[in-house]
Write a protein that holds these residues in place. Structure first.
Motif, mmCIF file in Angstrom:
data_model
loop_
_atom_site.group_PDB
_atom_site.id
_atom_site.type_symbol
_atom_site.label_atom_id
_atom_site.label_comp_id
_atom_site.label_asym_id
_atom_site.label_seq_id
_atom_site.Cartn_x
_atom_site.Cartn_y
_atom_site.Cartn_z
ATOM 1 N N MET A 26 0.840 -1.173 0.000
ATOM 2 C CA MET A 26 0.000 0.000 0.000
ATOM 3 C C MET A 26 0.887 1.239 0.000
ATOM 4 O O MET A 26 1.927 1.269 0.624
ATOM 5 N N ALA A 27 0.419 2.255 -0.692
ATOM 6 C CA ALA A 27 1.197 3.479 -0.843
ATOM 7 C C ALA A 27 0.685 4.565 0.098
ATOM 8 O O ALA A 27 -0.514 4.697 0.307
ATOM 9 N N ASP A 28 1.613 5.336 0.662
ATOM 10 C CA ASP A 28 1.234 6.451 1.521
ATOM 11 C C ASP A 28 0.455 7.478 0.715
ATOM 12 O O ASP A 28 0.742 7.711 -0.457
ATOM 13 N N PRO A 29 -0.513 8.139 1.353
ATOM 14 C CA PRO A 29 -1.311 9.142 0.647
ATOM 15 C C PRO A 29 -0.494 10.401 0.375
ATOM 16 O O PRO A 29 0.393 10.763 1.127
ATOM 17 N N VAL A 30 -0.828 11.054 -0.717
ATOM 18 C CA VAL A 30 -0.176 12.293 -1.110
ATOM 19 C C VAL A 30 -1.257 13.259 -1.575
ATOM 20 O O VAL A 30 -2.141 12.888 -2.342
ATOM 21 N N VAL A 31 -1.203 14.491 -1.098
ATOM 22 C CA VAL A 31 -2.105 15.545 -1.562
ATOM 23 C C VAL A 31 -1.212 16.634 -2.139
ATOM 24 O O VAL A 31 -0.415 17.227 -1.441
ATOM 25 N N GLU A 32 -1.350 16.865 -3.441
ATOM 26 C CA GLU A 32 -0.457 17.773 -4.151
ATOM 27 C C GLU A 32 -1.270 18.780 -4.953
ATOM 28 O O GLU A 32 -2.134 18.403 -5.734
ATOM 29 N N THR A 33 -1.003 20.067 -4.730
ATOM 30 C CA THR A 33 -1.689 21.106 -5.485
ATOM 31 C C THR A 33 -1.233 21.050 -6.937
ATOM 32 O O THR A 33 -0.040 21.001 -7.214
ATOM 33 N N ILE A 34 -2.211 21.052 -7.865
ATOM 34 C CA ILE A 34 -1.847 20.982 -9.284
ATOM 35 C C ILE A 34 -2.333 22.172 -10.086
ATOM 36 O O ILE A 34 -1.961 22.324 -11.225
ATOM 37 N N ALA A 35 -3.201 23.008 -9.512
ATOM 38 C CA ALA A 35 -3.683 24.165 -10.267
ATOM 39 C C ALA A 35 -4.188 25.224 -9.314
ATOM 40 O O ALA A 35 -4.492 24.939 -8.160
ATOM 41 N N GLY A 36 -4.296 26.427 -9.811
ATOM 42 C CA GLY A 36 -4.810 27.526 -9.010
ATOM 43 C C GLY A 36 -5.933 28.213 -9.741
ATOM 44 O O GLY A 36 -6.659 27.595 -10.493
ATOM 45 N N GLY A 37 -6.055 29.513 -9.556
ATOM 46 C CA GLY A 37 -7.130 30.257 -10.189
ATOM 47 C C GLY A 37 -8.305 30.381 -9.255
ATOM 48 O O GLY A 37 -8.142 30.538 -8.051
ATOM 49 N N ARG A 38 -9.505 30.287 -9.805
ATOM 50 C CA ARG A 38 -10.721 30.425 -8.991
ATOM 51 C C ARG A 38 -10.917 29.230 -8.070
ATOM 52 O O ARG A 38 -11.607 29.336 -7.066
ATOM 53 N N CYS A 39 -10.336 28.089 -8.429
ATOM 54 C CA CYS A 39 -10.482 26.875 -7.641
ATOM 55 C C CYS A 39 -9.100 26.325 -7.309
ATOM 56 O O CYS A 39 -8.187 26.396 -8.126
ATOM 57 N N LEU A 40 -8.978 25.773 -6.126
ATOM 58 C CA LEU A 40 -7.756 25.059 -5.771
ATOM 59 C C LEU A 40 -7.988 23.595 -6.112
ATOM 60 O O LEU A 40 -8.897 22.960 -5.573
ATOM 61 N N VAL A 41 -7.215 23.084 -7.051
ATOM 62 C CA VAL A 41 -7.329 21.682 -7.446
ATOM 63 C C VAL A 41 -6.137 20.945 -6.864
ATOM 64 O O VAL A 41 -4.998 21.401 -6.985
ATOM 65 N N ALA A 42 -6.408 19.817 -6.236
ATOM 66 C CA ALA A 42 -5.336 19.036 -5.630
ATOM 67 C C ALA A 42 -5.456 17.581 -6.062
ATOM 68 O O ALA A 42 -6.539 16.997 -5.991
ATOM 69 N N ARG A 43 -4.369 17.031 -6.530
ATOM 70 C CA ARG A 43 -4.343 15.614 -6.909
ATOM 71 C C ARG A 43 -4.055 14.804 -5.649
ATOM 72 O O ARG A 43 -3.085 15.059 -4.942
ATOM 73 N N VAL A 44 -4.920 13.844 -5.387
ATOM 74 C CA VAL A 44 -4.773 12.974 -4.223
ATOM 75 C C VAL A 44 -4.382 11.600 -4.741
ATOM 76 O O VAL A 44 -5.005 11.078 -5.662
ATOM 77 N N GLY A 45 -3.349 11.023 -4.163
ATOM 78 C CA GLY A 45 -2.893 9.713 -4.606
ATOM 79 C C GLY A 45 -2.554 8.820 -3.434
ATOM 80 O O GLY A 45 -2.471 9.261 -2.289
ATOM 81 N N GLN A 101 -2.834 16.317 5.768
ATOM 82 C CA GLN A 101 -2.630 16.911 4.449
ATOM 83 C C GLN A 101 -3.863 17.697 3.998
ATOM 84 O O GLN A 101 -3.740 18.787 3.436
ATOM 85 N N PHE A 102 -5.050 17.173 4.252
ATOM 86 C CA PHE A 102 -6.268 17.897 3.891
ATOM 87 C C PHE A 102 -6.415 19.162 4.737
ATOM 88 O O PHE A 102 -6.837 20.203 4.233
ATOM 89 N N LYS A 103 -6.087 19.084 6.024
ATOM 90 C CA LYS A 103 -6.163 20.273 6.882
ATOM 91 C C LYS A 103 -5.251 21.377 6.359
ATOM 92 O O LYS A 103 -5.639 22.542 6.335
ATOM 93 N N GLU A 104 -4.041 21.017 5.955
ATOM 94 C CA GLU A 104 -3.115 22.005 5.391
ATOM 95 C C GLU A 104 -3.668 22.604 4.097
ATOM 96 O O GLU A 104 -3.560 23.802 3.860
ATOM 97 N N LEU A 105 -4.247 21.768 3.275
ATOM 98 C CA LEU A 105 -4.828 22.213 2.003
ATOM 99 C C LEU A 105 -5.939 23.232 2.251
ATOM 100 O O LEU A 105 -5.975 24.302 1.645
ATOM 101 N N ILE A 106 -6.827 22.925 3.167
ATOM 102 C CA ILE A 106 -7.960 23.801 3.449
ATOM 103 C C ILE A 106 -7.503 25.073 4.157
ATOM 104 O O ILE A 106 -8.050 26.158 3.928
ATOM 105 N N ALA A 107 -6.479 24.974 4.978
ATOM 106 C CA ALA A 107 -5.968 26.135 5.706
ATOM 107 C C ALA A 107 -5.384 27.197 4.775
ATOM 108 O O ALA A 107 -5.187 28.342 5.192
#
Length: 115
Positions: free
Chosen positions: A1-20, A34-40
């Protein structure tokens, strides 16, 4: 099993994050952090792209629900995009599809945030 990763991939009007990786009981605390940091970051519309998530159990679902609650508490909107088919069954079986809105593509999800 692979550790989860949350990575920002785009900006603009929406914050898009690739979760793997895998979102399950062993990695739930990592995913949650990782989600808390993203939302913060303070973005008003957040779109996690779940296409890279290979496994998710009820603990992973709880992480997503926690992220949704945190986003709503901060005045943000969080919707999911590109949920892999095997993972789509979990929200359906647990009855949380009304809470976790999901879109087939990131573009579809971003369109909702652009309104």
């Amino acid at each position: 099993m692979a550790d989860p990763v949350v990575e920002t991939i785009a900006g603009g009007r929406c914050l898009v994050a690739r979760v793997g990786g895998d979102m399950y009981y062993v990695t739930a605390s990592v995913s949650d952090h990782q989600f808390k940091e993203l939302i913060a970051r303070g973005d008003r519309f957040i779109v996690p792209d779940l296409s890279g998530v290979s496994f998710c159990d009820s603990a992973g679902l709880n992480v997503l629900l926690g992220a949704l609650r945190q986003a709503e508490a901060s005045g943000a909107v969080l919707v999911l995009a590109r949920v892999p088919e095997p993972l789509q069954r979990i929200p359906e079986m647990t009855g949380v599809t009304q809470l976790l809105q999901a879109y087939d593509t990131v573009t579809d999800a971003e369109a909702v945030g652009g309104r």
